[in-house]
Design a protein around this motif. Structure first.
Motif, PDB file in Angstrom:
ATOM      1  N   ALA A   1       0.928  -1.285  -0.019  1.00  0.00           N
ATOM      2  CA  ALA A   1       0.090  -0.050   0.023  1.00  0.00           C
ATOM      3  C   ALA A   1       0.788   1.256   0.001  1.00  0.00           C
ATOM      4  CB  ALA A   1      -0.995  -0.004   1.155  1.00  0.00           C
ATOM      5  N   VAL A   2       2.042   1.285   0.695  1.00  0.00           N
ATOM      6  CA  VAL A   2       2.855   2.636   0.579  1.00  0.00           C
ATOM      7  C   VAL A   2       3.323   2.488  -0.461  1.00  0.00           C
ATOM      8  CG1 VAL A   2       5.154   3.073   1.915  1.00  0.00           C
ATOM      9  CG2 VAL A   2       3.182   2.442   3.206  1.00  0.00           C
ATOM     10  N   ASP A   3       4.070   1.605  -1.113  1.00  0.00           N
ATOM     11  CA  ASP A   3       4.566   1.688  -2.450  1.00  0.00           C
ATOM     12  C   ASP A   3       3.665   2.368  -3.676  1.00  0.00           C
ATOM     13  OD1 ASP A   3       7.069   0.471  -1.663  1.00  0.00           O
ATOM     14  OD2 ASP A   3       6.449  -1.382  -2.236  1.00  0.00           O
ATOM     15  N   ALA A   4       2.337   1.682  -3.320  1.00  0.00           N
ATOM     16  CA  ALA A   4       1.474   2.416  -4.336  1.00  0.00           C
ATOM     17  C   ALA A   4       1.010   3.783  -3.952  1.00  0.00           C
ATOM     18  CB  ALA A   4       0.023   1.537  -4.027  1.00  0.00           C
ATOM     19  N   ALA A   5       0.907   4.188  -2.773  1.00  0.00           N
ATOM     20  CA  ALA A   5       0.871   5.573  -2.475  1.00  0.00           C
ATOM     21  C   ALA A   5       1.738   6.501  -2.950  1.00  0.00           C
ATOM     22  CB  ALA A   5       0.570   5.593  -0.926  1.00  0.00           C
ATOM     23  N   LEU A   6       3.030   6.198  -2.730  1.00  0.00           N
ATOM     24  CA  LEU A   6       4.108   6.800  -2.944  1.00  0.00           C
ATOM     25  C   LEU A   6       4.332   7.106  -4.503  1.00  0.00           C
ATOM     26  CD1 LEU A   6       6.882   5.450  -0.463  1.00  0.00           C
ATOM     27  CD2 LEU A   6       5.728   7.944  -0.400  1.00  0.00           C
ATOM     28  N   ALA A   7       3.994   5.878  -5.120  1.00  0.00           N
ATOM     29  CA  ALA A   7       4.083   6.125  -6.729  1.00  0.00           C
ATOM     30  C   ALA A   7       3.018   7.074  -7.080  1.00  0.00           C
ATOM     31  CB  ALA A   7       3.783   4.558  -7.431  1.00  0.00           C
ATOM     32  N   LYS A   8       1.719   6.863  -6.410  1.00  0.00           N
ATOM     33  CA  LYS A   8       0.840   8.063  -6.835  1.00  0.00           C
ATOM     34  C   LYS A   8       1.238   9.414  -6.537  1.00  0.00           C
ATOM     35  CE  LYS A   8      -4.087   9.173  -5.849  1.00  0.00           C
ATOM     36  NZ  LYS A   8      -5.396   8.769  -5.448  1.00  0.00           N
ATOM     37  N   ALA A   9       1.904   9.536  -5.352  1.00  0.00           N
ATOM     38  CA  ALA A   9       2.487  10.883  -4.923  1.00  0.00           C
ATOM     39  C   ALA A   9       3.695  11.292  -5.956  1.00  0.00           C
ATOM     40  CB  ALA A   9       3.036  10.675  -3.560  1.00  0.00           C
ATOM     41  N   ARG A  10       4.355  10.571  -6.530  1.00  0.00           N
ATOM     42  CA  ARG A  10       5.368  10.871  -7.336  1.00  0.00           C
ATOM     43  C   ARG A  10       4.674  11.355  -8.880  1.00  0.00           C
ATOM     44  NH1 ARG A  10       7.493   5.586  -6.493  1.00  0.00           N
ATOM     45  NH2 ARG A  10       8.592   5.737  -4.668  1.00  0.00           N
TER      46      ARG A  10
END
Length: 212
Positions: free
Chosen positions: A115-124
């Protein structure tokens, strides 16, 4: 590899959960800051960096959904909800508000990191979109008033002759302006210019006309 400029914010009123999540994230090489309440998080200064928010749904005072509304309105920080007392209506509201994921306590490590990886990818992606929009707007502002009038006409598919008739100028003048618009907008093709106009949301030409 995670960037040192990426941060994960953990907001949970339960100190044990807050510390456990923070320790788990740090063990996976993440930069973490934790907060005991939504108000504490919202009032704290934050670096201009890629980030995501792990947010407890049920908290005294400001709820997780209230914090989410503030975050999605003012920042580019995707939210991952965690809760031990979730319910279907709250989950629906969270996801409609743009939450990346919704996890239940006790949180599974693999599910959390995914979930964190997906959230950070979205943030980028959000930051890239904002940066591109800023550059595009700056290029648009270099156009003259007449060029700003002409741009939406051309990108809607009007021929040079038709655009000239609408603006009361010659077809040759339209051709000159068209070339200048392409150069100023740094468009390598007309298709690129059409995409740029779409992103600028140039639905209608400006109401105020200008001389050529």
């Amino acid at each position: 590899m995670e960037s040192v400029d990426e941060w994960i914010y953990v907001v949970d009123d339960d100190e044990r959960v807050r510390n456990a999540l923070s320790a788990l994230l740090r063990a996976n090489g993440r930069n973490v800051r934790s907060f005991a309440s939504g108000r504490e998080f919202l009032s704290a200064p934050r670096p201009d960096a890629v980030a995501c928010l792990i947010l407890d749904m049920k908290m005294p005072g400001m709820s997780g959904l209230e914090v989410q509304r503030f975050v999605t309105g003012d920042t580019q920080i995707p939210v991952v909800f965690v809760t031990g007392r979730g319910d279907v209506p709250s989950t629906v509201l969270a996801m409609k508000g743009g939450a990346v994921d919704f996890l239940t306590k006790p949180v599974d490590e693999q599910a959390l990191m995914q979930a964190v990886d997906a959230a950070l990818a979205k943030a980028r992606e959000l930051r890239r979109d904002v940066a591109e929009a800023t550059v595009l707007q700056a290029l648009y502002l270099t156009l003259t008033p007449r060029e700003r009038e002409l741009l939406p006409l051309l990108t809607k598919g009007l021929l040079n002759k038709q655009a000239a008739g609408m603006l009361g100028i010659t077809e040759y003048t339209v051709q000159i302006h068209r070339g200048r618009i392409m150069r100023k907008m740094r468009a390598d093709s007309f298709a690129t210019l059409v995409r740029q106009a779409s992103k600028l949301q140039l639905d209608e030409p400006p109401a105020t006309a200008s001389d050529a």
